[in-house]
Design an enzyme around this catalytic site. Structure first.
Site, PDB file in Angstrom:
ATOM      1  N   SER A  52      11.941 -23.608  26.564  1.00  0.00           N
ATOM      2  CA  SER A  52      11.847 -23.098  27.925  1.00  0.00           C
ATOM      3  C   SER A  52      11.072 -21.798  28.044  1.00  0.00           C
ATOM      4  O   SER A  52      10.829 -21.324  29.161  1.00  0.00           O
ATOM      5  CB  SER A  52      13.253 -22.890  28.489  1.00  0.00           C
ATOM      6  OG  SER A  52      13.960 -21.913  27.722  1.00  0.00           O
ATOM      7  N   LYS A 107      10.266 -12.957  29.132  1.00  0.00           N
ATOM      8  CA  LYS A 107      10.686 -14.189  29.808  1.00  0.00           C
ATOM      9  C   LYS A 107      11.574 -13.867  31.002  1.00  0.00           C
ATOM     10  O   LYS A 107      12.450 -12.995  30.908  1.00  0.00           O
ATOM     11  CB  LYS A 107      11.440 -15.066  28.804  1.00  0.00           C
ATOM     12  CG  LYS A 107      11.913 -16.415  29.343  1.00  0.00           C
ATOM     13  CD  LYS A 107      12.604 -17.194  28.232  1.00  0.00           C
ATOM     14  CE  LYS A 107      13.046 -18.573  28.683  1.00  0.00           C
ATOM     15  NZ  LYS A 107      13.682 -19.332  27.570  1.00  0.00           N
ATOM     16  N   SER A 144      13.803 -23.264  22.366  1.00  0.00           N
ATOM     17  CA  SER A 144      13.006 -22.719  23.455  1.00  0.00           C
ATOM     18  C   SER A 144      12.014 -21.628  23.089  1.00  0.00           C
ATOM     19  O   SER A 144      11.198 -21.238  23.913  1.00  0.00           O
ATOM     20  CB  SER A 144      13.924 -22.201  24.568  1.00  0.00           C
ATOM     21  OG  SER A 144      14.538 -23.278  25.221  1.00  0.00           O
TER      22      SER A 144
END
Length: 432
Positions: free
Chosen positions: A148, A72, A172
């Site tokens: 996210s 990420k 997330s």
């Protein structure tokens, strides 16, 4: 792309790390979900060659040896910028060092191939707010991935990658896993290091991982906490495990199919010997109310200067969320943290004797990109509310696919008396 079969093929020589990584890079180049922020082609190719040479010498680092992994874009990877989905960091230079979680992956033999899409600064559960545009759900590109850790979920769900690293401050890892139909593990708070990860709210931030199935999550978690040694995965089985089924209205999903999927999961565990008990958490609404104060205050502490000097460089929704916190007295943050400690203790007391909770991951399935309200329901809350209590408590939790038709949904298994391996053992009994 499941780690079990991939690891066997790599170790046996049926497939080489160099071939595997080249295939993954080709898949990522052709990605249509907007999951990819940057490829690390040259270094990944070199590392794959090195892992191939090690196997030829009879050297094996463990089950992640030669396995491609995506990171990420909130997590530092040496040589690549960390931009966190924001124009604020457009001019960020390459990270000077790997974050410790990336170091642990490399030590375990994994090959980092890419930085992946994130909701801007991880401050949102939808995955469609970013300087690079929205991530798209592989099951329906007109819909959100959840966030996210949006690119991490999309890349695994699309079959590009066997493994991706995400972060989870409120939902997330688990929410995008649920909406994309894969497995997302949020370990106990602090179990995986957060150094080298751009913070959203330090008292709730977790590093987690996303895989195609529970076995892959178990192998990866074990390899990371044992620094590449592997092994120690618990055999499946839930006989005698006490499962709590929350009965308060707070935990009810809005989509009937999700409720049916969770009920089927609980029934399956009971058939396999688990003891299912109804539990109530009278304090849950008050506990949940502390979350936006705590996370918003900690986020504003990070972003206050940029927000004052460069507000136009934030995505409008992110800017509005930060601006809402600007006039909140510090006293409110302190009171929220005090309430958090008291209410988490009360929740643990209410769940005394329970080994794990089984509940929905989200109240809704993937919604259309850009939609903030659906049938009078705030999408962000529907994706966040059933997860955030376990960031406040720090308990381990995993989302696994629910048995539903159509768009994916998730069942969440939360450790109350169980740590990560126990939670994954319960999850494995659900057949994910």
């Amino acid at each position: 792309m499941r780690i079990r079969e991939l690891a066997m093929a790599l170790r046996s020589g049926e497939l080489s790390p160099a071939e595997h990584v080249a295939d993954v890079l080709d898949r990522l180049v052709a990605d249509t979900t907007n999951a990819v922020v940057a490829l690390d082609t040259e270094r990944a190719t070199a590392e794959a060659a090195a892992r191939t040479a090690e196997l030829a010498r009879g050297e094996w680092r463990g089950p992640l040896h030669g396995v491609a992994v995506g990171i990420k874009d909130l997590v530092d990877v040496a040589g690549l910028p960390t931009r966190a989905g924001s124009r604020i960091l457009d001019d960020a230079g390459p990270a000077r060092a790997d974050a410790p979680i990336v170091t642990a992956l490399r030590r375990a033999g994994a090959v980092v191939v890419a930085k992946l899409h994130t909701h801007e600064f991880a401050y949102g559960p939808t995955g469609d707010v970013s300087a690079t545009g929205p991530a798209r759900n592989p099951h329906d590109p007109s819909r959100i991935t959840g966030g996210s850790s949006s690119g991490s979920a999309a890349a695994v769900a699309a079959g590009h990658l066997p493994l991706a690293i995400g972060t989870d401050t409120g939902c997330s890892v688990r929410t995008p896993a649920a909406l994309c139909g894969i497995v997302g593990l949020k370990p106990t708070f602090g179990r995986l290091p957060t150094e080298g990860v751009f913070p959203l709210a330090e008292s709730c931030d977790h590093v987690g991982l996303l895989t195609a199935d529970v076995h892959g999550a178990s192998v990866t978690y074990d390899a990371l906490v044992r620094e590449g040694g592997g092994g120690g995965i618990q055999a499946p089985g839930v006989a005698g495990v006490r499962i709590g089924a929350p009965a308060d209205g707070y935990w009810a999903p809005l989509d009937p199919a999700i409720a049916d999927g969770v009920a089927a999961a609980v029934e399956r565990l009971a058939r396999h010997g688990a003891e299912v008990v109804e539990v109530r958490t009278a304090m849950i609404g008050e506990l949940a109310a502390t979350y936006p104060v705590i996370v918003g205050s900690e986020a504003l502490a990070t972003h206050g200067t940029w927000l004052a000097e460069r507000p136009e460089d934030y995505q409008p929704l992110t800017r509005r969320r930060l601006e809402r916190m600007a006039d909140l007295p510090a006293r409110e943050y302190v009171l929220a943290q005090r309430a958090r400690r008291r209410l988490v203790a009360a929740m643990r007391a209410a769940l005394d004797g329970v080994d794990a909770l089984v509940l929905p991951t989200t109240r809704l399935r993937a919604t259309p990109i850009g939609e903030q309200v659906i049938d009078g329901v705030t999408v962000a809350s529907a994706l966040l509310d059933l997860n955030l209590p376990f960031n406040l408590s720090g308990w381990p939790a995993v989302s696994v696919p629910a048995a539903v038709d159509g768009l994916p949904a998730g069942v969440q298994v939360v450790g109350v008396g169980l740590e990560e391996r126990g939670v994954l053992r319960v999850a494995a009994a659900l057949g994910a």
